[in-house]
Design an enzyme around this catalytic site. Structure first.
Site, PDB file in Angstrom:
ATOM      1  N   HIS A 119       2.701  -4.196   6.712  1.00 10.07           N
ATOM      2  CA  HIS A 119       1.742  -3.119   6.479  1.00 10.07           C
ATOM      3  C   HIS A 119       1.790  -2.175   7.678  1.00 10.07           C
ATOM      4  CE1 HIS A 119      -0.637  -4.794   2.984  1.00 10.07           C
ATOM      5  NE2 HIS A 119       0.009  -5.876   3.371  1.00 10.07           N
ATOM      6  N   HIS A 172       0.829  -1.200   0.000  1.00 16.56           N
ATOM      7  CA  HIS A 172       0.000   0.000   0.000  1.00 16.56           C
ATOM      8  C   HIS A 172       0.867   1.255   0.000  1.00 16.56           C
ATOM      9  CE1 HIS A 172      -3.511  -2.477   1.803  1.00 16.56           C
ATOM     10  NE2 HIS A 172      -3.663  -2.335   0.500  1.00 16.56           N
ATOM     11  N   GLU A 232       1.661   3.351   3.108  1.00 15.88           N
ATOM     12  CA  GLU A 232       2.327   2.571   4.147  1.00 15.88           C
ATOM     13  C   GLU A 232       3.810   2.394   3.792  1.00 15.88           C
ATOM     14  OE1 GLU A 232      -0.040  -0.995   4.570  1.00 15.88           O
ATOM     15  OE2 GLU A 232      -1.895   0.153   4.828  1.00 15.88           O
ATOM     16  N   GLU A 281       0.954  -5.526  11.000  1.00 14.81           N
ATOM     17  CA  GLU A 281       0.550  -4.119  11.002  1.00 14.81           C
ATOM     18  C   GLU A 281       1.479  -3.326  11.928  1.00 14.81           C
ATOM     19  OE1 GLU A 281      -1.577  -2.932   9.006  1.00 14.81           O
ATOM     20  OE2 GLU A 281      -2.940  -4.548   8.425  1.00 14.81           O
TER      21      GLU A 281
END
Length: 395
Positions: free
Chosen positions: A306, A162, A165, A365
Site C-alpha cells: 500500500h 486501493h 495507490e 506502506e
C-alpha cells in the site's frame, strides 16, 4: 527465444550452451520431457531474444560468435537452414541476445492495459513464469496471478488494493523483473544468490487487485458507469482521492476480521470513494477472489503493498505467530521503514489472513506523502522495498 531441437540435443546441453540454469529451461518447457526431446520441435530458452543480422563481407560464424562471446554452435542452432560455409553478404541470420535490461518501465502511469502488456513481454522472455487469472473485477477485467519458483515455501505479495495507490503495481512488477532477470543472468541481488531462492520458494504475485479503480484514476470513468461513478464521487470528476473499487466499496475493508466494527464506525454508509466496507464481508468479486486465493494457496507469508507512510503493520489481535516479529525486525532493518505491531483497524486483507491462517502477514506502506504518490518517488521507494522483497523470500 525459441530454437528447434536437433538430434542429440538435451536441456543440459542448452544450459551449458547459453549459461542458463537447467531447471529454468526445464520449467520453461513444461510440455517437453527432458529424457527424450523430439527432433524438430521448438524449445524455449529463457532470458534470450533473437536479433536479425545482415552478413557483411568477411563475416563467418566463428568471427561473429567470438565477437559476441558465444559458442559457434549457438549460431548453428539458431540458423539450421544456413550453410555456414556458404554465407554471402546480404544474407540474414539470427543472433541470440541475452536480456540484461529491464522489460518493465515502471516510471509511467501504470494502468491495467500496461500491466497486461508487460505480462506478455515477461512471459515471452522468461517462460518459466506462469500466469493465470484468479477471478475478474466488477467490469470483467482479469485479476492476474504470477507464479515463479517451485519450492516448498509459499509467499504471496499483492499490490493496488486501493486505486490511488496504483504506484505499488509498477514497483511490484519491477521487483518481479529484477528477480527473473537475475535468475537467467545468474547474478546476485544485494549479494544474495537468486537461484537457491527459486528452488526454495514458490512466489505468487497479484500485481493489481483493483484494476477498475486504478483505471478510473488514470483513464477516467468507464462509459458504462460514468454517471454512477461521478454520483458516488459527489459530482466531481477529480478521482485522485478514490481508493475503492468501481462500485464504491473499499476492498481492504471487506474481510471477515471484525468487519462489523469497521462497518459501524466507518463514516460512509453507502458507496463512496473510500472507506465504505460494503453491505457485508466479501461482497465484491475482487475481495472474494483474493480470499479464495489465500485459501487455496496455503501461503506461509503474505505481503500487501500500500502507500504511504514508510512503515508497516505486522500483527492482528494477537493471532500473529512468533515468527512475525522476527521477520518484522528484518524488514525494518533492510528498509528503514518503521515496524508497527498493532493499529486500530480491522477487516483488512492482512488482518483476515493472520486471523484465518495464523501465518505472518504484513501491510507495507510504501513511500511518504499524499496519495497518489508521484512517480518521482519511484526509484527511492524501489530501493527501500527491494530489501523487504528479498527478505520475504529468504526468511
Amino acid at each position: 527465444m525459441k530454437v528447434k531441437i536437433r538430434s542429440g540435443d538435451t536441456f543440459w546441453y542448452y544450459s551449458q550452451l547459453f549459461l542458463v540454469n537447467v531447471q529454468l529451461i526445464i520449467d520453461s518447457n513444461p510440455n517437453l520431457k527432458s529424457s527424450s526431446l523430439p527432433v524438430g520441435q521448438e524449445v524455449n530458452i529463457p532470458g534470450f531474444i533473437t536479433q536479425q543480422y545482415t552478413i557483411k563481407r568477411g563475416d563467418t560464424f566463428w568471427k561473429l560468435a567470438a565477437a559476441r562471446h558465444i559458442s559457434v554452435d549457438a549460431l548453428l542452432l539458431l540458423n539450421q537452414t544456413k550453410n555456414p560455409n556458404l554465407l554471402k553478404p546480404g544474407d540474414i541470420i539470427l543472433l541470440p541476445k541475452r536480456v540484461t535490461y529491464f522489460v518493465v518501465n515502471g516510471k509511467i502511469e501504470y494502468n491495467s492495459t500496461k500491466l497486461q502488456e508487460d505480462l506478455v513481454k515477461l512471459k515471452e522472455i522468461y517462460p518459466f513464469i506462469t500466469e493465470r487469472s484468479v477471478g475478474t473485477s466488477v467490469l470483467g477485467k482479469p485479476l492476474h496471478v504470477i507464479k515463479i519458483g517451485k519450492g516448498p515455501k509459499k509467499v504471496q505479495i499483492n499490490a493496488s488494493f486501493h486505486a490511488n495507490e496504483w504506484i505499488t503495481t509498477p514497483i511490484l512488477m519491477r521487483l518481479v523483473n529484477e528477480y527473473v532477470r537475475s535468475l537467467t543472468n545468474n547474478y546476485p541481488i544485494r549479494g544474495l544468490n537468486p537461484l537457491p531462492l527459486y528452488h526454495q520458494v514458490e512466489l505468487t504475485i497479484v500485481p493489481m487487485v483493483n484494476p477498475d479503480g486504478v483505471d478510473l484514476i488514470l483513464n477516467g470513468p468507464p462509459s458504462k458507469m460514468k454517471d454512477e461513478v461521478i454520483k458516488i464521487n459527489k459530482g466531481s470528476t477529480d478521482f485522485s482521492g478514490w481508493k475503492a473499487n468501481i462500485r464504491g466499496v473499499d476492498l481492504n475493508n471487506q474481510y471477515p476480521a471484525n468487519w462489523d466494527i469497521e462497518k459501524k464506525r466507518k463514516e460512509p454508509k453507502q458507496p463512496a470513494p473510500r472507506d465504505y466496507p460494503g453491505d457485508a464481508p466479501l461482497t465484491e468479486p475482487e475481495a472474494k477472489a483474493m480470499a479464495d486465493l489465500a485459501r487455496s494457496g496455503r501461503f506461509d507469508k503474505m505481503l500487501a503493498f500500500h502507500t504511504q507512510g514508510k512503515e508497516f503493520y505486522w500483527g492482528y489481535e494477537g493471532f500473529e505467530p512468533p515468527q512475525s516479529k522476527v521477520i518484522a525486525t528484518e524488514f525494518e532493518r533492510v528498509s528503514g521503514y518503521r515496524a508497527i505491531q498493532y493499529v486500530d483497524s480491522h477487516a483488512g486483507y492482512k488482518d483476515w489472513f493472520i486471523q484465518e491462517f495464523r501465518k505472518p502477514g504484513f501491510t507495507i506502506e510504501l513511500g511518504k506523502g499524499v496519495n497518489p504518490l508521484p512517480l518521482s518517488q519511484f526509484d527511492e521507494i524501489y530501493q527501500e522495498v527491494l530489501g523487504i522483497f528479498l527478505a520475504s523470500l529468504y526468511m
